[in-house]
Write a protein that holds these residues in place. Structure first.
Motif, PDB file in Angstrom:
ATOM      1  N   TYR A  18      -5.426  11.339 -10.598  1.00  0.00           N
ATOM      2  CA  TYR A  18      -6.092  12.634 -10.399  1.00  0.00           C
ATOM      3  C   TYR A  18      -5.728  13.638 -11.491  1.00  0.00           C
ATOM      4  N   VAL A  29      -8.970   5.098  -4.838  1.00  0.00           N
ATOM      5  CA  VAL A  29      -7.791   4.838  -4.014  1.00  0.00           C
ATOM      6  C   VAL A  29      -8.161   3.978  -2.815  1.00  0.00           C
ATOM      7  N   VAL A  52       0.116   2.850 -11.869  1.00  0.00           N
ATOM      8  CA  VAL A  52      -0.941   3.657 -11.266  1.00  0.00           C
ATOM      9  C   VAL A  52      -2.266   3.306 -11.938  1.00  0.00           C
ATOM     10  N   ASN A  96      -8.669   0.356  -3.794  1.00  0.00           N
ATOM     11  CA  ASN A  96      -7.404  -0.341  -4.005  1.00  0.00           C
ATOM     12  C   ASN A  96      -6.692  -0.617  -2.684  1.00  0.00           C
ATOM     13  N   THR A 139      -7.295   6.177 -10.459  1.00  0.00           N
ATOM     14  CA  THR A 139      -6.703   6.924  -9.338  1.00  0.00           C
ATOM     15  C   THR A 139      -5.811   8.067  -9.815  1.00  0.00           C
ATOM     16  N   VAL A 184     -11.665   9.847  -7.350  1.00  0.00           N
ATOM     17  CA  VAL A 184     -10.313   9.341  -7.137  1.00  0.00           C
ATOM     18  C   VAL A 184     -10.161   8.794  -5.719  1.00  0.00           C
ATOM     19  N   SER A 185     -10.729   9.489  -4.751  1.00  0.00           N
ATOM     20  CA  SER A 185     -10.655   9.032  -3.364  1.00  0.00           C
ATOM     21  C   SER A 185     -11.317   7.663  -3.208  1.00  0.00           C
ATOM     22  N   PHE A 229       0.652   4.180  -2.770  1.00  0.00           N
ATOM     23  CA  PHE A 229       0.470   5.570  -2.336  1.00  0.00           C
ATOM     24  C   PHE A 229       1.543   6.469  -2.942  1.00  0.00           C
ATOM     25  N   ILE A 231       1.283   6.743  -6.898  1.00  0.00           N
ATOM     26  CA  ILE A 231       0.217   7.655  -7.320  1.00  0.00           C
ATOM     27  C   ILE A 231       0.675   9.100  -7.145  1.00  0.00           C
ATOM     28  N   SER A 249       0.830  -1.211   0.000  1.00  0.00           N
ATOM     29  CA  SER A 249       0.000   0.000   0.000  1.00  0.00           C
ATOM     30  C   SER A 249       0.861   1.256   0.000  1.00  0.00           C
TER      31      SER A 249
END
Length: 262
Positions: A88, A202, A82, A205, A86, A198-199, A21, A24, A17
C-alpha cells in the motif's frame, strides 16, 4: 456466514496467512517511519516547531513495525516477502501521493507547501488506518495474543489523525486553505482506488493460502468493489473534512513504549 470478525479469525489462526498479514503491516509501518524521519530532518526553518511532532509520528510508525514483527516472533514465525501488489505505502508513492522518496532522499530543505502536502496525505491515510484499527479493536481488544498490540496501535493511529486535523487547520488559518482542500481531494480519490486494488491483492493471496472456494472469493471480491463504489460516490468525503479534534497536541510528547510479548 462471512463477517469481518470471522474473516480475520481465519487469517490469524493460520501461521502462513498470519505471517503474510503481519509482514505486510510491518513493511508499511516501517516505510512510514522512514518517511516521517526524513520529513522531520528536512522541515523548513519556519516550521521547525513541527519537527518534534513529525519525529514522534515516525517513531510511532517504527514501533508499530516492531510490534508486528514481535507478534510473528511470538509464534515462531519469520517475516515473509511482501508481494508488490499488496504494498500500500509504495503504491501510494508510485502514484504521486505524498512526497516522493527521491525528494526525501536529498538533503534539501522542504518548502511549506511540501509540509501541507505531507499533512494532507497523512490526514487521508491516517483516516484509513484509524478505521481499520478501530475494527480490529472492536473484535480483538480482549484477544490474549494480539489484544494489547491492537489497542496500542489503535490509540496511536487516533493520535496521528487528531494531529493531522489540528495542524492542517493551523495551515488553513494561515492562508493555505485552498491548497489543502485541493490536495486532500486528490489524495483521497487516489487512495480509495489504491486501497481497493491492494485489498483485492491481499484477499487473492489469503485465498490461495487458506484454500478459499471460488464462491467465497467471489463474495469477498464483490464486497471490496462495493466498498469502492460507496467511497467513489461520496464516502471519500469523510477523508477530506477538517475539524478541531478533542485530542489537542496529540503528538506533543515522546512516543509510548511498545507492549512486551512473552
Amino acid at each position: 456466514m462471512l463477517s469481518a470478525k470471522s474473516l480475520f479469525q481465519e487469517i490469524l489462526a493460520n501461521d502462513e496467512s498470519f505471517a503474510l498479514f503481519c509482514s505486510i503491516a510491518a513493511s508499511g509501518e516501517s516505510q512510514g517511519g522512514w518517511e516521517n524521519a526524513r520529513i522531520a530532518a528536512l522541515v523548513p526553518e519556519s516550521e521547525r516547531g513541527l519537527a518534534p511532532k513529525i519525529t514522534r509520528h515516525g517513531a510511532d510508525e517504527d514501533k508499530h513495525g516492531r510490534i508486528f514483527n514481535a507478534l510473528m516472533k511470538k509464534r515462531g514465525l519469520d517475516p515473509v516477502p511482501v508481494p508488490p501488489e499488496t504494498d500500500y505505502t509504495m503504491l501510494l508513492e508510485k502514484n504521486g501521493i505524498g512526497l516522493a522518496h527521491e525528494q526525501l532522499g536529498r538533503d534539501e530543505r522542504l518548502a511549506v507547501q511540501d509540509i501541507v502536502t505531507y499533512l494532507s496525505h497523512s490526514r487521508v491515510t491516517e483516516q484509513r488506518a484509524s478505521e481499520q484499527m478501530d475494527l480490529l479493536r472492536k473484535h480483538f481488544a480482549d484477544d490474549p495474543d494480539i489484544g494489547r498490540a491492537v489497542k496500542q496501535i489503535s490509540d496511536d493511529e487516533d493520535n496521528h489523525l487528531a494531529y493531522c486535523h489540528e495542524e492542517l487547520l493551523r495551515f488553513a488559518y494561515a492562508g493555505h486553505g485552498r491548497a489543502i482542500q485541493r490536495t486532500l481531494r486528490e489524495c483521497a480519490l487516489a487512495e480509495i482506488r489504491i486501497y481497493r486494488d491492494v485489498s483485492l491483492a491481499v484477499m487473492a493471496n489469503m485465498g490461495r493460502i487458506l484454500g478459499w472456494s471460488k464462491a467465497k472469493s467471489a463474495v469477498l471480491t464483490a464486497g471490496i468493489h462495493a466498498v469502492y463504489a460507496y467511497e467513489r460516490l461520496g464516502g471519500w468525503r469523510r477523508m477530506v473534512s477538517l475539524e478541531m479534534p478533542e485530542r489537542r497536541d496529540a503528538l506533543g510528547g515522546p512516543a509510548s513504549a511498545a507492549p512486551e510479548f512473552a
